[in-house]
Design a protein around this motif. Sequence first.
Motif, PDB file in Angstrom:
ATOM      1  N   ARG A 157       0.773  -7.910  -8.596  1.00 13.68           N
ATOM      2  CA  ARG A 157       1.908  -6.998  -8.539  1.00 13.68           C
ATOM      3  C   ARG A 157       1.639  -5.895  -9.558  1.00 13.68           C
ATOM      4  O   ARG A 157       1.157  -6.176 -10.664  1.00 13.68           O
ATOM      5  CB  ARG A 157       3.204  -7.741  -8.880  1.00 13.68           C
ATOM      6  CG  ARG A 157       4.446  -6.892  -8.686  1.00 13.68           C
ATOM      7  CD  ARG A 157       5.717  -7.682  -8.917  1.00 13.68           C
ATOM      8  NE  ARG A 157       6.868  -6.791  -8.918  1.00 13.68           N
ATOM      9  CZ  ARG A 157       8.103  -7.170  -9.201  1.00 13.68           C
ATOM     10  NH1 ARG A 157       8.363  -8.422  -9.490  1.00 13.68           N
ATOM     11  NH2 ARG A 157       9.099  -6.290  -9.180  1.00 13.68           N
ATOM     12  N   VAL A 158       1.939  -4.676  -9.157  1.00 12.96           N
ATOM     13  CA  VAL A 158       1.532  -3.530  -9.977  1.00 12.96           C
ATOM     14  C   VAL A 158       2.752  -2.830 -10.575  1.00 12.96           C
ATOM     15  O   VAL A 158       3.722  -2.531  -9.858  1.00 12.96           O
ATOM     16  CB  VAL A 158       0.721  -2.528  -9.119  1.00 12.96           C
ATOM     17  CG1 VAL A 158       0.275  -1.346  -9.970  1.00 12.96           C
ATOM     18  CG2 VAL A 158      -0.489  -3.222  -8.511  1.00 12.96           C
ATOM     19  N   ASP A 200       4.753  -1.579   2.040  1.00 14.57           N
ATOM     20  CA  ASP A 200       3.511  -2.245   1.644  1.00 14.57           C
ATOM     21  C   ASP A 200       3.109  -1.882   0.210  1.00 14.57           C
ATOM     22  O   ASP A 200       1.992  -2.172  -0.205  1.00 14.57           O
ATOM     23  CB  ASP A 200       2.364  -1.882   2.599  1.00 14.57           C
ATOM     24  CG  ASP A 200       1.717  -3.149   3.161  1.00 14.57           C
ATOM     25  OD1 ASP A 200       2.359  -4.214   3.056  1.00 14.57           O
ATOM     26  OD2 ASP A 200       0.602  -3.068   3.673  1.00 14.57           O
ATOM     27  N   GLY A 201       3.992  -1.227  -0.534  1.00  9.72           N
ATOM     28  CA  GLY A 201       3.680  -0.892  -1.912  1.00  9.72           C
ATOM     29  C   GLY A 201       3.656  -2.122  -2.798  1.00  9.72           C
ATOM     30  O   GLY A 201       2.969  -2.170  -3.804  1.00  9.72           O
ATOM     31  N   ARG A 202       4.440  -3.111  -2.434  1.00  6.17           N
ATOM     32  CA  ARG A 202       4.417  -4.376  -3.166  1.00  6.17           C
ATOM     33  C   ARG A 202       3.978  -5.464  -2.190  1.00  6.17           C
ATOM     34  O   ARG A 202       4.541  -5.573  -1.105  1.00  6.17           O
ATOM     35  CB  ARG A 202       5.818  -4.677  -3.709  1.00  6.17           C
ATOM     36  CG  ARG A 202       5.858  -5.972  -4.490  1.00  6.17           C
ATOM     37  CD  ARG A 202       7.220  -6.251  -5.084  1.00  6.17           C
ATOM     38  NE  ARG A 202       7.265  -7.674  -5.450  1.00  6.17           N
ATOM     39  CZ  ARG A 202       8.340  -8.282  -5.911  1.00  6.17           C
ATOM     40  NH1 ARG A 202       9.462  -7.624  -6.065  1.00  6.17           N
ATOM     41  NH2 ARG A 202       8.296  -9.562  -6.202  1.00  6.17           N
ATOM     42  N   ARG A 203       2.946  -6.235  -2.553  1.00  7.78           N
ATOM     43  CA  ARG A 203       2.412  -7.199  -1.598  1.00  7.78           C
ATOM     44  C   ARG A 203       2.025  -8.512  -2.262  1.00  7.78           C
ATOM     45  O   ARG A 203       1.004  -9.107  -1.909  1.00  7.78           O
ATOM     46  CB  ARG A 203       1.246  -6.590  -0.834  1.00  7.78           C
ATOM     47  CG  ARG A 203       0.301  -5.730  -1.682  1.00  7.78           C
ATOM     48  CD  ARG A 203      -0.713  -5.005  -0.831  1.00  7.78           C
ATOM     49  NE  ARG A 203      -1.355  -5.902   0.091  1.00  7.78           N
ATOM     50  CZ  ARG A 203      -1.446  -5.698   1.399  1.00  7.78           C
ATOM     51  NH1 ARG A 203      -0.944  -4.624   1.938  1.00  7.78           N
ATOM     52  NH2 ARG A 203      -2.044  -6.559   2.172  1.00  7.78           N
ATOM     53  N   ASN A 204       2.817  -8.958  -3.230  1.00  4.09           N
ATOM     54  CA  ASN A 204       2.486 -10.239  -3.855  1.00  4.09           C
ATOM     55  C   ASN A 204       3.329 -11.385  -3.306  1.00  4.09           C
ATOM     56  O   ASN A 204       3.393 -12.450  -3.890  1.00  4.09           O
ATOM     57  CB  ASN A 204       2.652 -10.147  -5.380  1.00  4.09           C
ATOM     58  CG  ASN A 204       4.099  -9.970  -5.792  1.00  4.09           C
ATOM     59  OD1 ASN A 204       4.864  -9.313  -5.096  1.00  4.09           O
ATOM     60  ND2 ASN A 204       4.484 -10.553  -6.910  1.00  4.09           N
ATOM     61  N   ASP A 205       3.997 -11.151  -2.149  1.00  2.00           N
ATOM     62  CA  ASP A 205       4.746 -12.224  -1.510  1.00  2.00           C
ATOM     63  C   ASP A 205       3.781 -13.051  -0.671  1.00  2.00           C
ATOM     64  O   ASP A 205       3.021 -12.508   0.124  1.00  2.00           O
ATOM     65  CB  ASP A 205       5.873 -11.655  -0.648  1.00  2.00           C
ATOM     66  CG  ASP A 205       5.378 -10.601   0.319  1.00  2.00           C
ATOM     67  OD1 ASP A 205       4.375  -9.926  -0.016  1.00  2.00           O
ATOM     68  OD2 ASP A 205       5.947 -10.468   1.409  1.00  2.00           O
ATOM     69  N   ILE A 206       3.818 -14.357  -0.835  1.00  2.00           N
ATOM     70  CA  ILE A 206       2.877 -15.225  -0.125  1.00  2.00           C
ATOM     71  C   ILE A 206       3.168 -15.174   1.374  1.00  2.00           C
ATOM     72  O   ILE A 206       4.313 -15.292   1.803  1.00  2.00           O
ATOM     73  CB  ILE A 206       2.997 -16.663  -0.662  1.00  2.00           C
ATOM     74  CG1 ILE A 206       2.607 -16.689  -2.145  1.00  2.00           C
ATOM     75  CG2 ILE A 206       2.122 -17.620   0.131  1.00  2.00           C
ATOM     76  CD1 ILE A 206       2.863 -18.004  -2.836  1.00  2.00           C
TER      77      ILE A 206
END
Lengths: 180, 272
Positions: free
Chosen positions: B142-143, B237-243
């Motif tokens: 996550r950024v 798609d800016g956040r993509r740390n969801d499993i």
Amino acid sequence: MRADTEQDILKTELWWTALVTAVVTAIMLAIIYAGLVHHINPPSNIETVDPKTLHLTGEFTEGNLGTRVDGSQITSRIVATQFAFQPQCIVMPANRTVTLRFATPDVIHGILVTGTNVNTMIIPGYVSQVHTVFTKTGDLLMPCHEFCGLGHSQMWATVRVVPEDEFKPGPDGRVTCDAR
Amino acid sequence: MKPAELREIDRPWRIWASIIIVSILAFSVVFGFLILPIVQGRAAGLDAFTAICRAVGILPGSPAVRQPTSEAKAQPTTQVAWSTDLIRSLGQSTPAGAEVAQACVACHGERGIAADPQNPNLAGQSGVAIYKQLHDYKSGSRVHEVMNGIAQGLDGRQIIDVAAHFAASPRRDLDPTTAEVVDEDIVRLVERGDPARGLPACNSCHGFNAGGPMETPTLSHQNREYLARQLHAFRSDGRRNDIYTRMRSVAAKLTDREIDKLANFYATTLSY
């Protein structure tokens, strides 16, 4: 009706025995019919996988899911998770032998593809594998058929069966619903 | 009646019951181990003997078509893997956690309640959720320009301590008089989802004691701006740390209006 005598009781018991026997027989006949005519059988594949690290390594990482052509083999890998399938739409060619491989990181799920003989449980710790041939083209519904939690009734995916000549894998062998 | 007479009455029943059970068993064996394997094996290209052996369990049943070993590169969206020990330690608040939390005060508030609504409240959040996000910031899954640096400065033990600390802190008080009248379709999304769009109810994972993936955060008492921004980030798609794209696939189906209203709902409604 009042059961006054031993005879009355016996008669009632026999009636109910007959009824239950008939119901059980009907269910067994339906299962036998499905097994012989529709080729519905429990998958025989036993293959274990660690559900805790399913998303971290190997076959069921996010980037490796979906349909992929490998030589002559067409395989689709799908993860069932609370409360969605990933990917939510998979492409399959008609009239070819295809393999569907399922795994789950959380709880017991199950799937069926409507109008086909694809029907399996998806159990944490195991890979469920089904081989089949799709004969009908079009979007087939693939719902979760094993209660998996509060979002179970909204958990479904689509199997898009396309004619063989329209099934065109990309350079990496992958086929997705978006690309079509 | 004497016992001998009773036995005499029972005799035909005993005999018939035994005959019926033995014949059902015999039929099952013949059908399950002989007929069904032969018929189904023919369709799978197996000869009768192999099919019977596989049904009985003498030959391994699978895989009927050998799978190539997967050479696929792992692309994890997060490096977190749960274990019982980890989850147990996330439930234990320690003084060390309060110490680490001093570093969070500037943005997340003295008691874990952020003054700037762009930042999330941490007080009362699930410890498992805080741990996952800090771990993802540390690994880069996550950024965020500030959080990545902060998380990289923490070791594994400190992340556990600070997550347990905030989980044990009391949540933000809500003023029920500020709650807006909520649209019916938004409440329906929260409580029942939308089967036609394949949208599970928000509360099937985020509700109190709902079940679902364990790393799901609680949303009530959270800041509206923060919630809306995260939903937009998942959608774009800016956040993509969801499993397994659990949130990306949900957010992609939401409209702008639904995102705003849902964020508002969770930020102002009591006890969700």
